[in-house]
Design an enzyme around this catalytic site. Structure first.
Site, PDB file in Angstrom:
ATOM      1  N   HIS A 111       0.835  -1.199   0.000  1.00 62.82           N
ATOM      2  CA  HIS A 111       0.000   0.000   0.000  1.00 62.82           C
ATOM      3  C   HIS A 111       0.867   1.244   0.000  1.00 62.82           C
ATOM      4  O   HIS A 111       2.039   1.210   0.372  1.00 62.82           O
ATOM      5  CB  HIS A 111      -0.929   0.020   1.207  1.00 62.82           C
ATOM      6  CG  HIS A 111      -0.208  -0.001   2.527  1.00 62.82           C
ATOM      7  ND1 HIS A 111       0.262  -1.166   3.087  1.00 62.82           N
ATOM      8  CD2 HIS A 111       0.136   0.979   3.395  1.00 62.82           C
ATOM      9  CE1 HIS A 111       0.848  -0.901   4.241  1.00 62.82           C
ATOM     10  NE2 HIS A 111       0.795   0.405   4.448  1.00 62.82           N
ATOM     11  N   CYS A 122       2.067   3.625  12.012  1.00 63.20           N
ATOM     12  CA  CYS A 122       2.982   3.139  10.990  1.00 63.20           C
ATOM     13  C   CYS A 122       3.288   4.283  10.039  1.00 63.20           C
ATOM     14  O   CYS A 122       2.633   5.332  10.102  1.00 63.20           O
ATOM     15  CB  CYS A 122       2.396   1.937  10.241  1.00 63.20           C
ATOM     16  SG  CYS A 122       0.942   2.317   9.246  1.00 63.20           S
TER      17      CYS A 122
END
Length: 695
Positions: free
Chosen positions: A65, A206
């Protein structure tokens, strides 16, 4: 989710044998639908994200992603591989691959949808259903949530419920009328109904804030339920975050950090048992983390009190008054500006010290630099310092706006600050530009924007509109009056002499010693550094800088001297802090006196203020000057009238020391209390517990 994935974005027979080939195959489907405009550019962004951290997860899942400027709208593609593809997971290849594409300016609504998918991936029923899906349309419907993961008959649902019941160690079905808590109490690790559960607060984050952040949150929450532990998670995605209620943090028994980027406002969690790991540990072994942090709590292991974060990281908390928020916004700009002041000012001062004041007229070192000439090195330091000083006003304005409106405030803040420098509006102009920029962005953010435009708001619309508005206001409306006010203040400073200068030194000395590095101290310091933040500061500005630094050195030096000459008036911990205070004071770090002020503010702070005020007044009276904004005794060679300057500091230190010794000597200990200076374990431990960590 309905517009993010369709049957055309699903490949149930993915033939790729590498993660790069898998990403390309799925991305080509996005390109065919117009969701991605540049295949190679998008794949480069995917690879860059993969290089930060592998995106394979235990359980046969791969989630490549990224955010990319080549993505037109949030899109999700799904591939199922019979052979499996290595995405770096510890348990082997992935057979379920989700390629997540988000625009560079993906808004909160899109990220919420993506986070929902990430949480579903922690559900075994969901992943099992995807593995058994018979066609692309069914798989897309499952991912969108159009069909439940458990698609079997009522018997299947009952079997699933029975399996869940068996999984609860020794649990039995509740009797009619019994509560859920009663039924679950016997489960392993679960508390009885009348006991408060063990409480954990967690932070997950993240680098992109799209998937791992939310998967770790879901994993920790699920593990907490299985262990009978109450877990509350704050997800810090890259688009921002919603702070946990301070009351929830205060009531927590332990903390888990599962992160790959710095935890924002980490100091909120100080003083509790803490486990600090990467985000994938939060996904893959949440039960171990919960067990570990419970063990730390049982052993009484807690984290030390953290130094407060920068003001911008503490700004805007719920329940604060406007005055408090305004102070934090202004302090956020100052806190980011000060390192530029220190670096630039010291370089300029060293340039003058080596090459003399004529060095400011030296030609550019790009055109003339001789390695063996001292003047060339002096010119180099001066010119680097001048460039650093050029950032002061833009940085001040930019981070005031940042404190108000977060990242969207940076562009208009820097633009407004640069305009303030261009029109000679100076420090005052930077303050106004920062407040204007933050206010404009906050106003724009309140407008209800159509969904189609939300993706480009942070990177195009907000910077464009806010910069135009702030630029107009600074150039046309408020800039000229502010520049005139700045000039008037500068002229007034240049005209200070005699008693007026001494009174100003006394006032600045009081401010420097009032809160020992706090907001009042920073106001005085910023006032002084603003005066010398030019290539050719006035004599009055350099006198002010000298007075401010001299006064700021007094409190820690006075406390160090007091613990030396009358140690019995201080605890053992304070005497140890006194040794460090010598160095801190000599280095112009006023915070070195904080442990003493925190333990005895009514005696230490007034004593420090009196000594600092005398030092500031004497420095002005002696005509001491300083071109460097920091450095303490280490920049004495750069001080004008250095001998008298040191005399002023010595007098202030002696006055403060005498006062604090006198006031402490008058103190009568409570009946039965241990005397200061004794080695009584209880009194020492108490004193240590009260001492904050010196900055």
């Amino acid at each position: 989710m309905s517009d993010m994935i369709t049957a055309d974005l699903v490949d149930l027979d993915l033939s790729a044998d590498t993660k790069e080939a898998a990403a390309r195959a799925l991305a080509e489907r996005m390109v065919a639908l117009g969701r991605v405009t540049d295949l190679d550019g998008f794949l480069a962004d995917v690879a860059a994200r993969e290089a930060q951290m592998p995106t394979g997860l235990d359980g046969g899942i791969g989630i490549p992603h990224c955010r990319s400027e080549h993505v037109t709208e949030p899109t999700l593609a799904f591939g199922r591989s019979a052979a499996g593809i290595d995405f770096g997971a510890a348990d082997g290849p992935a057979d379920l691959i989700f390629l997540i594409a988000a625009p560079a300016g993906a808004d909160d609504a899109h990220l919420t949808i993506l986070s929902s998918l990430a949480r579903q991936l922690m559900n075994a029923e969901f992943t099992d259903a995807l593995r058994s899906a018979g066609d692309a349309a069914a798989a897309a419907a499952l991912i969108r949530g159009d069909e439940p993961a458990a698609t079997g008959s009522e018997d299947s649902a009952a079997a699933s419920g029975a399996a869940s019941a068996d999984a609860a160690a020794g649990s039995t079905a509740p009797a009619p009328g019994a509560s859920v808590e009663d039924a679950s109490a016997p489960a392993s690790g679960a508390p009885a109904a009348d006991e408060r559960p063990f409480r954990i607060v967690a932070v997950t984050s993240c680098p992109t804030g799209i998937a791992h952040t939310y998967m770790a949150a879901e994993s920790l929450e699920n593990a907490g339920r299985e262990a009978g532990v109450e877990v509350t998670v704050e997800t810090q995605g890259s688009a921002g975050f919603t702070r946990l209620d301070p009351a929830v943090i205060a009531a927590a028994d332990a903390v888990i950090f599962a992160h790959d980027v710095p935890v924002r406002e980490k100091e909120r969690f100080a003083g509790k048992p803490t486990v600090d790991v990467g985000v994938k540990a939060g996904i893959n072994r949440p039960g171990d983390l919960i067990t570990e942090v419970r063990g730390k709590a049982e052993r009484g292991e807690v984290t030390a009190g953290a130094a407060p974060g920068t003001p911008v990281e503490r700004a805007g908390e719920s329940g604060e008054g406007y005055g408090t928020k305004l102070r934090k916004w202004l302090m956020s700009g100052v806190s980011y500006m000060v390192p530029f002041v220190a670096a630039g000012g010291l370089l300029i001062a060293l340039g003058f010290a080596i090459g003399g004041y004529k060095i400011k007229s030296a030609p550019s070192v790009m055109d003339h630099f001789v390695w063996t000439q001292t003047d060339s090195w002096a010119a180099l330091m001066f010119q680097i310092g001048a460039v650093a000083f050029g950032f002061l006003v833009p940085v001040l304005a930019g981070y005031i706006a940042y404190g108000m409106a977060d990242r969207p405030g940076l562009v208009p803040g820097f633009v407004g600050g640069m305009i303030a420098s261009t029109i000679n509006a100076g420090f005052l102009g930077g303050l106004v530009a920062g407040l204007l920029a933050g206010g404009v962005v906050m106003a724009i953010q309140k407008i209800n924007i159509p969904a189609v435009l939300r993706g480009i708001m942070p990177v195009v619309v907000i910077p464009l509109i806010s910069s135009a508005i702030v630029g107009f206001l600074m150039f046309v409306v408020v800039g000229k009056p502010i520049a005139s006010a700045q000039k008037g203040m500068t002229d007034w400073l240049n005209g200070l002499s005699g008693s007026n200068a001494i009174l100003l030194g006394l006032l600045l000395g009081l401010m420097m010693c009032f809160d020992l590095g706090g907001p009042v101290n920073k106001v005085a310091y910023t006032f002084a550094t603003a005066g010398i933040a030019v290539s050719n500061p006035s004599d009055s500005a350099m006198k002010i800088m000298a007075a401010v630094m001299a006064a700021g050195m007094v409190p820690p030096l006075a406390m160090a001297l007091a613990t030396t000459v009358r140690g019995k008036l201080f605890t053992e911990t304070e005497r140890e802090n006194g040794k460090a205070a010598w160095v801190l004071g000599a280095s112009f770090i006023s915070e070195g006196a904080i442990p003493f002020a925190a333990a005895d503010p009514l005696r230490v702070i007034p004593s420090s203020m009196v000594g600092g005020a005398i030092t500031g007044a004497l420095s002005m009276a002696f005509g001491a000057t300083l071109r460097a904004p920091h450095g303490g005794i280490f920049v004495v060679p750069l001080i004008g009238n250095a001998f008298l300057y040191l005399i002023a500091i010595a007098v202030g230190v002696c006055v403060s020391t005498t006062l604090v010794v006198f006031l402490k000597g008058m103190r009568k200990p409570a009946p039965g209390a241990a005397q200061p200076g004794t080695t009584d374990d209880t009194s020492t431990a108490t004193a240590q517990a009260k001492q904050p960590v010196a900055a």
